[in-house]
Design a protein around this motif. Structure first.
Motif, PDB file in Angstrom:
ATOM      1  N   LEU A 142       0.854  -1.280  -0.258  1.00 52.27           N
ATOM      2  CA  LEU A 142      -0.053  -0.136  -0.020  1.00 52.27           C
ATOM      3  C   LEU A 142       0.807   1.325   0.081  1.00 52.27           C
ATOM      4  O   LEU A 142       0.592   2.253  -0.645  1.00 52.27           O
ATOM      5  N   ILE A 143       2.043   1.205   0.742  1.00 52.01           N
ATOM      6  CA  ILE A 143       2.836   2.422   0.889  1.00 52.01           C
ATOM      7  C   ILE A 143       3.455   2.668  -0.455  1.00 52.01           C
ATOM      8  O   ILE A 143       3.632   3.786  -1.046  1.00 52.01           O
ATOM      9  N   PHE A 183       0.758   4.241  -2.666  1.00 57.18           N
ATOM     10  CA  PHE A 183       0.742   5.769  -2.177  1.00 57.18           C
ATOM     11  C   PHE A 183       1.711   6.566  -2.607  1.00 57.18           C
ATOM     12  O   PHE A 183       1.611   7.767  -3.252  1.00 57.18           O
ATOM     13  N   THR A 211      -4.701  -1.537   5.264  1.00 58.04           N
ATOM     14  CA  THR A 211      -5.231  -0.214   4.527  1.00 58.04           C
ATOM     15  C   THR A 211      -5.090   1.052   5.609  1.00 58.04           C
ATOM     16  O   THR A 211      -4.542   2.174   5.237  1.00 58.04           O
ATOM     17  N   GLN A 212      -5.924   0.883   6.748  1.00 57.76           N
ATOM     18  CA  GLN A 212      -5.798   1.713   7.725  1.00 57.76           C
ATOM     19  C   GLN A 212      -4.433   2.225   8.480  1.00 57.76           C
ATOM     20  O   GLN A 212      -4.156   3.379   8.236  1.00 57.76           O
ATOM     21  N   GLN A 214      -2.149   3.854   5.945  1.00 58.34           N
ATOM     22  CA  GLN A 214      -2.448   5.366   5.659  1.00 58.34           C
ATOM     23  C   GLN A 214      -1.945   6.161   7.047  1.00 58.34           C
ATOM     24  O   GLN A 214      -1.383   7.238   6.661  1.00 58.34           O
ATOM     25  N   TRP A 233       1.824   6.392   6.125  1.00 61.51           N
ATOM     26  CA  TRP A 233       1.911   7.337   5.203  1.00 61.51           C
ATOM     27  C   TRP A 233       1.773   8.824   5.549  1.00 61.51           C
ATOM     28  O   TRP A 233       2.782   9.432   5.083  1.00 61.51           O
ATOM     29  N   ASP A 234       0.616   9.174   5.985  1.00 61.43           N
ATOM     30  CA  ASP A 234       0.315  10.557   6.337  1.00 61.43           C
ATOM     31  C   ASP A 234      -0.207  10.968   7.573  1.00 61.43           C
ATOM     32  O   ASP A 234      -0.863  11.962   7.884  1.00 61.43           O
ATOM     33  N   GLY A 235       0.174  10.041   8.626  1.00 61.51           N
ATOM     34  CA  GLY A 235      -0.624  10.284   9.917  1.00 61.51           C
ATOM     35  C   GLY A 235       0.437  11.352  10.619  1.00 61.51           C
ATOM     36  O   GLY A 235       1.646  11.585  10.340  1.00 61.51           O
ATOM     37  N   ASN A 293       6.101  11.585   8.757  1.00 66.51           N
ATOM     38  CA  ASN A 293       5.602  10.328   8.264  1.00 66.51           C
ATOM     39  C   ASN A 293       6.129  10.153   6.924  1.00 66.51           C
ATOM     40  O   ASN A 293       7.093  10.870   6.386  1.00 66.51           O
ATOM     41  N   LYS A 332       4.990   9.977   3.873  1.00 67.00           N
ATOM     42  CA  LYS A 332       4.690  11.105   2.682  1.00 67.00           C
ATOM     43  C   LYS A 332       5.849  12.371   2.729  1.00 67.00           C
ATOM     44  O   LYS A 332       6.145  12.681   1.673  1.00 67.00           O
TER      45      LYS A 332
END
Length: 384
Positions: free
Chosen positions: A104-105, A108, A359-360, A363, A366-368, A377, A379
């Motif tokens: 998933l990363i 993204f 997925t959660q 996320q 990635w951008d928490g 993070n 991103k």
């Protein structure tokens, strides 16, 4: 002028324009219709392109273990139904019904899903590589036969050598310095220790954690010496809460075993301290820590808060809380139960989360925002 010369034979008044068009068509063909050429060299025209290198255990393994000689290794069983059923529609060696966090990363970050490093065939290492192996530990003897962290580092060094040969020293250095390095490792070390030492003293626990951290930081320093500057960690999760733990100790019931979770918390504290120190010592070093321990623990304890129906039992398996035997058959007989909808569960099998949970979690990585993912993070790491 005759037109028998094809597209590039034209009147003198249009020769220049069509010649330019011909060159454009040839360039398009060379880039998009010749994958061997694309694989052979990295084109610096895309300055925003950044690679992702993944190190870890079964949470991040994309299927490396299916290529090991030892079929008894954890992860080898993930090549059968129902693993992979949700996203890939077939088993891929991932211990999940679908995509894992690194998959998933990568998406993204606009990268392809990274194949297993050990998968035969060509690899585009300018996109990165995934060395993770189910059962792997920081310590060499945690799960003999798996790709432990030191061996994963050795594979990474082979990739570095390949990049230098194909790209040249300067371009390879640029790729390695711009790349992001993602880790999830340590859980197997502590899970194994807690199984071997049911009543361990605080002193022995502390010494063991220090040993794991010492070996982990040694590997990190070697990666930094090779050019790595952007490190992301998914820290060790609440080991005492995985369904598999309840198989080993049914007295836990719906609760969580304290000792493995305590070891995880100690590890996570030391890891945060070390990365902060490294930031002050190494110019250009940046890092992210995703608090997987807290994020997953809260989903286990409060599944409905995140849209799940079940947080303690697995979707696939048998025994207490379906904590074992997912995918196992004996003499043609299925030895496990399977839920009708994995997305309603936090856990897919006895030790691994569903694609929906991943997925959660991805996320957040990635951008928490702090304190869940801090000080940066992923991103942000990819943006530098």
């Amino acid at each position: 002028m005759s037109n028998t010369g094809g597209l590039c034979s034209a009147s003198e008044s249009t020769m220049a324009g069509l010649s330019f068009l011909c060159c454009g068509v040839l360039l398009f063909a060379s880039i998009f219709l010749n994958p061997i050429s694309c694989h052979a060299r990295f084109r610096p025209r895309d300055a925003a392109h950044k690679a992702l290198f993944v190190f870890g255990d079964s949470l991040f393994d994309p299927g490396n273990n299916q290529y090991l000689n030892d079929s008894s290794q954890e992860g080898a069983g993930a090549t059968v139904f129902p693993y992979g059923e949700t996203f890939f529609k077939r088993p891929t060696g991932r211990l999940c019904d679908g995509r894992t966090v690194p998959d998933l990363i990568a998406q993204f970050a606009n990268l392809p899903i990274l194949p297993p490093y050990l998968q035969p065939g060509d690899h585009q290492f300018t996109d990165g590589a995934n060395f993770a192996s189910a059962g792997a530990g920081v310590l060499d003897n945690t799960r003999p036969g798996s790709i432990n962290l030191r061996l994963q580092l050795s594979y990474f060094k082979d990739v570095v050598k390949s990049l230098r040969e194909k790209l040249g020293e300067e371009e390879a250095k640029r790729v390695l310095m711009n790349a992001v390095y993602l880790f999830s490792i340590g859980g197997n070390d502590y899970f194994g220790f807690s199984q071997r030492n049911r009543v361990a003293s605080e002193e022995s626990e502390g010494q063991y954690v220090q040993s794991v951290i010492g070996n982990l930081t040694s590997v990190l320093k070697e990666i930094c010496d090779l050019g790595g500057r952007k490190i992301a960690f998914q820290n060790v999760g609440p080991l005492g809460c995985v369904p598999m733990t309840k198989v080993f100790d049914p007295s836990i019931g719906s609760g969580c075993a304290e000792e493995p979770s305590s070891l995880a918390r100690q590890h996570n504290r030391y890891l945060a301290i070390f990365l902060k120190q490294l930031e002050t010592q190494l110019p250009g070093f940046k890092y992210a820590i995703f608090d997987y321990y807290i994020a997953l623990g809260d989903r286990v304890a409060n599944p409905s808060k995140y849209g799940f129906k079940e947080g303690k039992a697995a979707c696939c398996g048998s025994g207490p809380y379906r904590g074992m035997n997912c995918g196992r058959t004996e003499n043609g007989t299925q030895m496990f139960e399977l839920c009708s909808n994995p997305s309603e569960y936090v856990w897919f099998d006895g030790g691994h989360t569903t694609e929906r949970a991943n997925t959660q979690l991805a996320q957040l990585l990635w951008d928490g925002a702090p304190p869940v993912t801090a000080p940066l993070n992923m991103k942000q790491l990819f943006s530098f």
